[in-house]
Design a protein around this motif. Structure first.
Motif, PDB file in Angstrom:
ATOM      1  N   THR A  34       0.919  -1.420  -5.587  1.00 56.73           N
ATOM      2  CA  THR A  34      -0.131  -1.711  -5.026  1.00 56.73           C
ATOM      3  C   THR A  34      -0.504  -0.954  -3.725  1.00 56.73           C
ATOM      4  N   HIS A  35       0.193   0.373  -3.714  1.00 58.98           N
ATOM      5  CA  HIS A  35      -0.704   1.283  -3.185  1.00 58.98           C
ATOM      6  C   HIS A  35      -1.154   2.588  -3.035  1.00 58.98           C
ATOM      7  N   GLY A  36      -2.077   2.868  -2.247  1.00 57.14           N
ATOM      8  CA  GLY A  36      -2.795   4.079  -2.399  1.00 57.14           C
ATOM      9  C   GLY A  36      -4.417   3.709  -3.575  1.00 57.14           C
ATOM     10  N   LEU A  37      -5.493   4.533  -2.419  1.00 58.64           N
ATOM     11  CA  LEU A  37      -6.482   4.193  -3.222  1.00 58.64           C
ATOM     12  C   LEU A  37      -6.943   4.114  -5.002  1.00 58.64           C
ATOM     13  N   LYS A  38      -6.082   5.089  -5.091  1.00 58.18           N
ATOM     14  CA  LYS A  38      -6.748   5.852  -6.371  1.00 58.18           C
ATOM     15  C   LYS A  38      -6.079   4.496  -7.645  1.00 58.18           C
ATOM     16  N   ARG A  39      -4.567   4.061  -7.699  1.00 64.22           N
ATOM     17  CA  ARG A  39      -4.628   3.235  -7.621  1.00 64.22           C
ATOM     18  C   ARG A  39      -5.595   1.346  -7.912  1.00 64.22           C
ATOM     19  N   GLY A  40      -5.674   1.570  -6.592  1.00 64.31           N
ATOM     20  CA  GLY A  40      -6.646   0.078  -6.648  1.00 64.31           C
ATOM     21  C   GLY A  40      -8.308   0.395  -6.854  1.00 64.31           C
ATOM     22  N   LEU A  41      -8.313   1.797  -7.293  1.00 60.45           N
ATOM     23  CA  LEU A  41      -9.747   1.196  -7.485  1.00 60.45           C
ATOM     24  C   LEU A  41      -9.719   2.191  -9.173  1.00 60.45           C
ATOM     25  N   SER A  42      -8.518   1.794  -9.994  1.00 57.86           N
ATOM     26  CA  SER A  42      -8.916   2.275 -11.099  1.00 57.86           C
ATOM     27  C   SER A  42      -8.470   0.961 -12.195  1.00 57.86           C
ATOM     28  N   LYS A  43      -8.677   1.023 -13.380  1.00 60.68           N
ATOM     29  CA  LYS A  43      -8.916   0.511 -14.114  1.00 60.68           C
ATOM     30  C   LYS A  43      -7.655   0.064 -14.609  1.00 60.68           C
ATOM     31  N   PRO A  44      -7.540  -1.374 -15.074  1.00 58.82           N
ATOM     32  CA  PRO A  44      -6.140  -1.723 -15.166  1.00 58.82           C
ATOM     33  C   PRO A  44      -5.233  -0.538 -16.897  1.00 58.82           C
ATOM     34  N   THR A  45      -6.021  -0.349 -17.493  1.00 54.38           N
ATOM     35  CA  THR A  45      -5.748   0.215 -18.499  1.00 54.38           C
ATOM     36  C   THR A  45      -5.473   1.566 -18.484  1.00 54.38           C
ATOM     37  N   ASN A  46      -6.181   2.619 -17.364  1.00 60.90           N
ATOM     38  CA  ASN A  46      -6.575   3.845 -16.427  1.00 60.90           C
ATOM     39  C   ASN A  46      -5.535   4.096 -15.477  1.00 60.90           C
ATOM     40  N   ALA A  47      -4.627   2.458 -14.897  1.00 65.56           N
ATOM     41  CA  ALA A  47      -3.387   3.161 -13.729  1.00 65.56           C
ATOM     42  C   ALA A  47      -2.967   3.971 -14.506  1.00 65.56           C
ATOM     43  N   PRO A  48      -2.135   5.040 -13.374  1.00 65.47           N
ATOM     44  CA  PRO A  48      -1.168   5.456 -13.290  1.00 65.47           C
ATOM     45  C   PRO A  48       0.324   4.388 -13.780  1.00 65.47           C
ATOM     46  N   THR A  49       1.312   5.420 -14.482  1.00 64.95           N
ATOM     47  CA  THR A  49       1.892   4.516 -15.132  1.00 64.95           C
ATOM     48  C   THR A  49       3.603   4.838 -14.446  1.00 64.95           C
ATOM     49  N   GLU A  50       3.493   5.704 -13.746  1.00 61.21           N
ATOM     50  CA  GLU A  50       4.569   5.933 -13.126  1.00 61.21           C
ATOM     51  C   GLU A  50       5.200   5.283 -11.635  1.00 61.21           C
TER      52      GLU A  50
END
Length: 348
Positions: free
Chosen positions: A228-244
């Motif tokens: 739930t932190h970071g602009l990159k995660r917040g603006l990414s699509k659910p399928t393209n969200a980082p998985t780490e």
């Protein structure tokens, strides 16, 4: 009799009038100093002597206008420049204010609203005076004694003079957060629970509201492994969200933990099935609007970062060799309303 009559005329005539000056001049010229009933100060006696000489020559006495200058112009100019600086006040796009000068002239000023309280402005003014060498170590002015009272009076004359600061109304926050919290508060009050459980739910609701409005913006900019932190995660699509992601944030979980407790409490504290269904529907809708607001905060923070970057580029272009920068930043809002800030909001 003449002495008594002259003294009586002098006493009964109004002060600072031509009649009083004539009576004083006659008294000085006609009555010796030891025989006068009222003592005259040396300076006033010199003026009366001059007036008596003018009257003896057949000249008329003219009333002299006196003005008192409370402050030196240089010190006043320094203070006014500090007052109306952009860090202390801002100009409204509508409305005017009329100020009256000591001479009776009325001056129309643009409407100014304070950005900070008058106490904060005065303290920053004192710090600037110390930096400019205008103060003694004992906090006394070299040029002019602008005390706190005079400063407050002048600041209230040129600004709107309200006791509270103004802030533009955030309709998005009002609809998505404040209205949702109000509905959830009504649901909690309608539950048939003991007072301790209700107070616990109300406290959790207040914590969740405070986190969403005031603290989540800091979590957006955090760089870690929390999903739930970071602009990159917040603006990414659910399928393209980082998985780490492997971390967990207690603050970001406040909203979801509160709704879990509310749903569990509504099942046991609402015996009427129809009312229970309505309460669950309101809770689902409120959770959806609060999550929408979290997305709004992510987009707003991303926009603020882009604007800050743009302003820095504009500043660099203005200070560089380019004499005519080609970029500008304009903010347009079709609907703005200003309300006073509460004391709690100014302490954020």
């Amino acid at each position: 009799r003449a002495k008594v009559a002259i003294s009586r005329i002098k006493i009964e005539t109004p002060a600072r009038t031509i009649e009083r000056r004539i009576a004083t001049a006659i008294e000085v010229k006609a009555i010796p100093r030891k025989e006068r009933r009222v003592r005259i100060l040396p300076k006033a006696e010199m003026v009366a002597e001059a007036d008596g000489d003018n009257l003896a020559r057949g000249e008329c006495l003219e009333k002299t206008e006196r003005t008192f200058e409370r402050f030196e112009l240089a010190a006043l100019d320094f203070m006014m420049r500090h007052m109306i600086s952009t860090e202390n006040v801002c100009s409204m796009s509508w409305g005017t204010k009329t100020a009256k000068t000591p001479g009776g002239e009325r001056v129309t000023l643009s409407m100014l609203t304070p950005r900070r309280t008058v106490g904060e402005v005065y303290n920053s003014y004192l710090r600037r005076c110390e930096e400019e060498g205008m103060l003694h170590p004992e906090k006394k002015f070299l040029n002019s004694p602008f005390c706190r009272g005079s400063f407050h009076n002048i600041f209230g004359s040129i600004t709107m003079g309200g006791p509270k600061l103004l802030s533009s109304v955030d309709y998005c926050t009002g609809v998505l957060v404040n209205d949702s919290v109000s509905l959830l508060q009504r649901v909690i009050n309608a539950l048939e629970l003991d007072s301790a459980k209700k107070k616990s739910l109300q406290a959790d609701l207040e914590l969740a509201r405070n986190f969403v409005k005031n603290q989540y913006s800091k979590h957006i900019m955090a760089i870690d492994t929390v999903s739930t932190h970071g602009l990159k995660r917040g603006l990414s699509k659910p399928t393209n969200a980082p998985t780490e992601e492997s971390g967990c944030c207690d603050g970001c979980q406040l909203i979801f933990l509160f709704f879990d407790d509310l749903w569990a409490a509504s099942k046991s504290g609402m015996k009427d099935e129809v009312r229970n269904k309505d309460a669950l529907s309101v809770a689902d809708s409120a959770q959806e609007t609060l999550i929408l607001y979290l997305g709004h905060r992510v987009r707003a923070q991303n926009q603020a970062e882009a604007i800050e970057k743009l302003l820095q580029e504009m500043q660099q272009s203005c200070t560089a060799s380019n004499p005519r920068p080609s970029k500008a930043h304009a903010v347009v809002d079709y609907k703005i309303k200003f309300n006073p800030l509460s004391a709690r909001e100014t302490k954020k």
